[in-house]
Design a protein around this motif. Structure first.
Motif, PDB file in Angstrom:
ATOM      1  N   VAL A   1       4.656  -6.324  -6.031  1.00 29.92           N
ATOM      2  CA  VAL A   1       6.013  -5.770  -6.060  1.00 29.92           C
ATOM      3  C   VAL A   1       6.252  -4.872  -4.844  1.00 29.92           C
ATOM      4  CG1 VAL A   1       7.586  -4.310  -7.350  1.00 29.92           C
ATOM      5  CG2 VAL A   1       6.130  -5.908  -8.556  1.00 29.92           C
ATOM      6  N   ILE A   2       5.261  -4.010  -4.559  1.00 32.64           N
ATOM      7  CA  ILE A   2       5.417  -3.108  -3.411  1.00 32.64           C
ATOM      8  C   ILE A   2       5.543  -3.910  -2.121  1.00 32.64           C
ATOM      9  CG2 ILE A   2       4.275  -1.315  -2.072  1.00 32.64           C
ATOM     10  CD1 ILE A   2       3.021  -0.346  -4.655  1.00 32.64           C
TER      11      ILE A   2
ATOM     12  N   LEU B   1      -3.176  -5.680 -13.120  1.00 34.52           N
ATOM     13  CA  LEU B   1      -2.084  -4.736 -12.903  1.00 34.52           C
ATOM     14  C   LEU B   1      -1.992  -4.336 -11.437  1.00 34.52           C
ATOM     15  CD1 LEU B   1      -2.020  -2.295 -15.915  1.00 34.52           C
ATOM     16  CD2 LEU B   1      -0.239  -3.832 -15.106  1.00 34.52           C
TER      17      LEU B   1
ATOM     18  N   THR C   1       1.255  -4.741  -9.122  1.00 37.69           N
ATOM     19  CA  THR C   1       1.857  -3.617  -8.419  1.00 37.69           C
ATOM     20  C   THR C   1       1.913  -3.886  -6.919  1.00 37.69           C
ATOM     21  OG1 THR C   1       0.731  -2.277 -10.049  1.00 37.69           O
ATOM     22  CG2 THR C   1       1.762  -1.127  -8.235  1.00 37.69           C
TER      23      THR C   1
ATOM     24  N   LEU D   1      -4.338   2.153  -4.379  1.00 34.86           N
ATOM     25  CA  LEU D   1      -4.455   1.540  -5.704  1.00 34.86           C
ATOM     26  C   LEU D   1      -5.914   1.299  -6.067  1.00 34.86           C
ATOM     27  CD1 LEU D   1      -1.566  -1.064  -5.478  1.00 34.86           C
ATOM     28  CD2 LEU D   1      -1.612   1.031  -6.825  1.00 34.86           C
TER      29      LEU D   1
ATOM     30  N   MET E   1       9.004  -5.270  -1.787  1.00 35.70           N
ATOM     31  CA  MET E   1       9.996  -4.259  -1.400  1.00 35.70           C
ATOM     32  C   MET E   1       9.868  -3.920   0.089  1.00 35.70           C
ATOM     33  SD  MET E   1      10.293  -1.650  -4.620  1.00 35.70           S
ATOM     34  CE  MET E   1       8.666  -0.986  -4.504  1.00 35.70           C
TER      35      MET E   1
ATOM     36  N   THR F   1      -1.398   1.032   0.897  1.00 34.14           N
ATOM     37  CA  THR F   1      -1.092   0.839  -0.518  1.00 34.14           C
ATOM     38  C   THR F   1      -2.306   0.340  -1.266  1.00 34.14           C
ATOM     39  OG1 THR F   1       1.055   0.101   0.274  1.00 34.14           O
ATOM     40  CG2 THR F   1       0.611  -0.162  -2.055  1.00 34.14           C
TER      41      THR F   1
END
Lengths: 521, 319
Positions: B18-19, B11, B15, B297, B22, B293
């Motif tokens: 995806v971040i 996961l 995540t 996480l 973006m 990030t």
């Protein structure tokens, strides 16, 4: 039993009936008023003294932010005087009791000490007739408020003196058109205050620094004041009590000249270079003496107004963020919690990913993309809102999971209530307490993040209207060691705001938590 | 447990991916500036071509991913350290950040735990009142206010410490010299106030809860003294949520504190971030954002998993 026996009971006359119980028992009426959830929370909040004090402090700060611009009659928030920037608090009435007198402490040698004393003397000597040390000390333009300490340092006397920082700005050179000059002279005659002081003779060898308008007296090349009364140059010291001699520009008759024409002859050049006493020039410009209750900021705005503006902006942003987060978070969390299952799983993933992005990165990206299009404050709002609602959503979701299978919800569904009605009429009120608490606690964190972002220069607010507390701090950050008041006021307000909002929020949280009822005694 | 960890890591990667996408799209959409120096123009343009800056953004994303997987190349620094790989730029800045934050944690953990335990044991007596008030004040006041206070007190009033952290050259060529440590004391102090207060608050809350549980009554009833019962039973149980928090803090030190680094001019990751924004060094900015990030996480996962290791009663991954 046969029919007859029954018949005699069929027609019993009314008189034969008797009440089994002569007194009717009614429910006892409550003497006390019914206490609802919010009333109860309010009562318990009021018992928490720290939170009440915090609420009062918040109210005071908010009132200050709203009322200060209304009660500052003399100037608006865009009033700016760059020459009086970074100065301390000054208020004429309060200075009589020793506060807000714009005093700055300086450790000076004798030459500088005489320079400051000379400012007062020079302000008295507006026509070249001479003024004594005593005149200067008695003058209202006297700069040296007091001598705090005197000590010897390598055979020289050093003094620690308190000087009036506004008056210490002294004289400045100005280049003005001839009409302006006439205006100033007319104002001088009307009000009896001198603005324009005699020009300095820069060519006679007694002026070592022609840029500084405060050197009005005769001095040698090392800017030591000298006396020429005896025919030769004698250095003036405090000990030998010689008076300062003016170094004014005089015409052939010996009268002082008040201006020098700049460039060309007097007829072709309309510009005049004059030496003005800035304090009186300020009065002429604005119609009042410089008074700033919190001093001036790094650009010369009134600090009290800047602070009020900063608090307003910071709090408005915080409240807006809190409100929008509340709205989005509630709807999102309600949908997640109520429908559960696949919907919940998908929506959770989305909020998981969004919450993984560090806020500072979001804020920076939004500033880079949007600041030039919609301005820094809306893009800051977007950044706050993008990830801010996740906390509220998860809180609402938990509450929905807890309550959606309760019997009263089933009852409502049986009676035919629609999903929307069940969600917001029956389940949502249960989550209200936690939501209110969390949206109050969002405010200090937004104030902090905003001040941090503008301190770091990621959010660039500026100008007369768009100041925030963080911008004030960031303006002061490079120079605060010399002007501590620039840092103290905003830092103090931010700290106060954060402490009181946290206390207030904690008080609310305890008040809205019914399980704590009675435990505080 | 193992399955749960694998799932969490999966996961995390999803995540992160995806971040990353973006951020990548948003950053590549920003207008790029031509280098100011003409002698760099050709090399820069060549490098842009190699990184596919002229292709559509999705193609650029493909090239970016390919470079990461094949060459561990996270882009190039254009302004901060010309043409150096972004990975190296950030790796160089990691040490000072970690050092300052590590010292600060080593200082604040014992103090914070101690204060929290004292407050909980003496609940509703004067030590508790003093500590709780202090906690409330110190938790709320922003860290940069401490930074100013520390600077004002220790530099201007007392003159004990320098205003800013020494550069490596000034401190004798290494981050591990005594002189460097000496100059790091003010930022360490400024960082510690908040951590101490946060830790003390958490410890106080947890320990108060365990101290009032039923098993404490049992422990006292079977004849343990108050001290024995507190240390053997209450502390152990209170540590279950406290330890993961401390572990989380240790991972958080990699990220450091941007504002403290800026104020004390520590050449760390946070300062690099500000620098990369100010100089529009986009690849370094991307790398730095990615780093933050990842740290965030990772801290989340490690904290969750550590619960399972610290307290075997907690079974991970069960609904």
């Amino acid at each position: 039993m046969d029919k007859k026996q029954f018949e005699q009971y069929e027609s019993i006359p009314v008189e034969k009936f008797q009440l089994a119980q002569s007194e009717v028992n009614h429910d006892v009426k409550f003497d006390t008023k019914p206490v609802g959830y919010f009333r109860d929370a309010f009562n318990r909040f009021c018992k928490n003294k720290a939170s009440v004090v915090a609420a009062v402090i918040i109210l005071c700060i908010v009132l200050y932010a709203i009322l200060t611009p209304l009660f500052t009659f003399r100037f608006g928030e865009s009033f700016l005087d760059p020459y009086y920037a970074k100065l301390g608090p000054r208020n004429l009435a309060l200075s009589k009791i020793g506060i807000a007198n714009a005093e700055v402490t300086q450790d000076v040698d004798e030459k500088t000490y005489m320079y400051y004393l000379g400012l007062g003397v020079g302000a008295e000597d507006s026509d070249g007739n001479g003024a004594t040390w005593q005149d200067g000390a008695n003058s209202k333009y006297n700069v040296v408020l007091r001598i705090k300490e005197e000590y010897k340092f390598i055979n020289k006397t050093q003094r620690v003196i308190g000087i009036e920082s506004y008056l210490a700005k002294g004289f400045i050179y100005m280049q003005i058109p001839a009409e302006r000059y006439d205006e100033i002279i007319a104002w001088e005659e009307k009000n009896g205050l001198k603005v324009i002081y005699p020009a300095i003779d820069t060519a006679n060898g007694y002026c070592a620094d022609s840029e500084n308008a405060n050197y009005w007296y005769k001095m040698d090349s090392k800017i030591t004041p000298i006396s020429t009364k005896t025919g030769e140059d004698v250095a003036i010291t405090i000990a030998n009590k010689l008076e300062l001699e003016d170094n004014y520009l005089r015409d052939d008759d010996g009268n002082v000249r008040y201006f020098v024409n700049v460039g060309g002859s007097s007829t072709t050049s309309p510009e005049k270079k004059v030496r003005v006493l800035y304090y009186n020039y300020y009065i002429m410009q604005n119609g009042f003496e410089p008074e700033y209750i919190f001093g001036t900021d790094s650009q010369g705005y009134d600090m009290s107004l800047r602070l009020a503006g900063g608090i307003r902006l910071s709090l408005l942003v915080a409240i807006a963020v809190s409100f929008i987060n509340l709205l989005i978070g509630t709807i999102y969390g309600a949908i997640e919690g109520y429908f559960g299952g696949m919907t919940d799983l998908m929506l959770e993933r989305v909020s998981d990913i969004l919450s993984g992005v560090p806020f500072i990165v979001v804020a920076t990206l939004f500033q880079m993309h949007l600041a030039s299009k919609v301005g820094p404050i809306p893009s800051l709002l977007f950044a706050f809102v993008l990830t801010g609602w996740i906390g509220t959503a998860s809180r609402v979701r938990t509450q929905f999971y807890r309550f959606k299978n309760q019997e009263y919800v089933l009852a409502a569904r049986t009676l035919g209530a629609k999903n929307f009605r069940i969600m917001f009429k029956h389940i949502f009120p249960n989550a209200l307490g936690t939501i209110i608490t969390s949206s109050v606690l969002v405010i200090p964190s937004v104030v902090f993040s905003e001040s941090m972002l503008s301190y770091l220069g990621i959010v660039k607010l500026g100008g007369a209207n768009g100041t925030s507390l963080g911008t004030l701090l960031s303006d002061a950050s490079a120079i605060w060691t010399n002007y501590p008041h620039l840092m103290i006021a905003p830092a103090l307000i931010i700290s106060l705001l954060m402490i009181s909002f946290n206390l207030f929020g904690n008080g609310l949280r305890d008040a809205f938590n019914p399980s704590l009822r009675g435990s505080e005694g | 447990m193992f399955k749960y960890i694998l799932k969490r890591i999966g996961l995390l990667l999803l995540t992160l991916f995806v971040i990353m996408f973006m951020c990548f799209v948003l950053i590549r959409m920003l207008p790029r500036e031509m280098p100011q120096r003409t002698d760099q123009l050709e090399a820069t343009l060549q490098r842009w071509e190699a990184l596919g800056y002229n292709e559509p953004i999705l193609t650029q994303w493909g090239i970016y991913l390919k470079n990461i997987f094949t060459k561990w190349d996270f882009g190039t620094s254009w302004n901060i350290d010309y043409l150096a790989p972004a990975w190296n730029v950030i790796a160089d800045r990691l040490l000072p950040t970690v050092l300052v934050n590590l010292y600060s944690l080593i200082l604040s953990i014992p103090i914070g735990l101690g204060l929290g335990i004292l407050a909980a044991v003496k609940k509703n007596k004067w030590p508790d009142h003093i500590i709780s008030t202090g906690i409330m004040l110190f938790v709320s006041v922003p860290s940069y206010v401490y930074a100013f206070l520390v600077q004002y007190l220790f530099y201007f009033k007392l003159g004990w410490f320098p205003l800013k952290v020494y550069s490596v050259a000034d401190a004798g060529g290494s981050y591990f010299t005594a002189k460097m440590f000496y100059s790091m004391i003010p930022p360490i102090l400024a960082l510690s106030f908040g951590t101490v207060a946060g830790l003390a608050r958490f410890t106080r809350a947890e320990l108060t809860e365990t101290l009032t549980s039923e098993y404490m009554l049992l422990a006292r009833a079977k004849g343990l003294t108050r001290g024995q019962a507190t240390v053997r039973h209450a502390m152990k149980n209170a540590m279950v949520p406290i330890l993961p928090m401390i572990i989380g803090e240790f991972i958080g030190i990699l990220g450091g504190s941007m504002i403290i680094e800026q104020i004390f001019s520590i050449p760390g990751v946070g300062q690099l971030y500000i620098q990369s924004i100010n100089t529009l060094d986009y690849d370094v900015f991307m790398m730095d954002g990615l780093f933050y990030t990842f740290i965030g996480l990772l801290a989340g996962i490690v904290v969750d998993i550590s619960y399972g290791f610290i307290d075997p009663r907690i079974r991970m991954g069960e609904r």
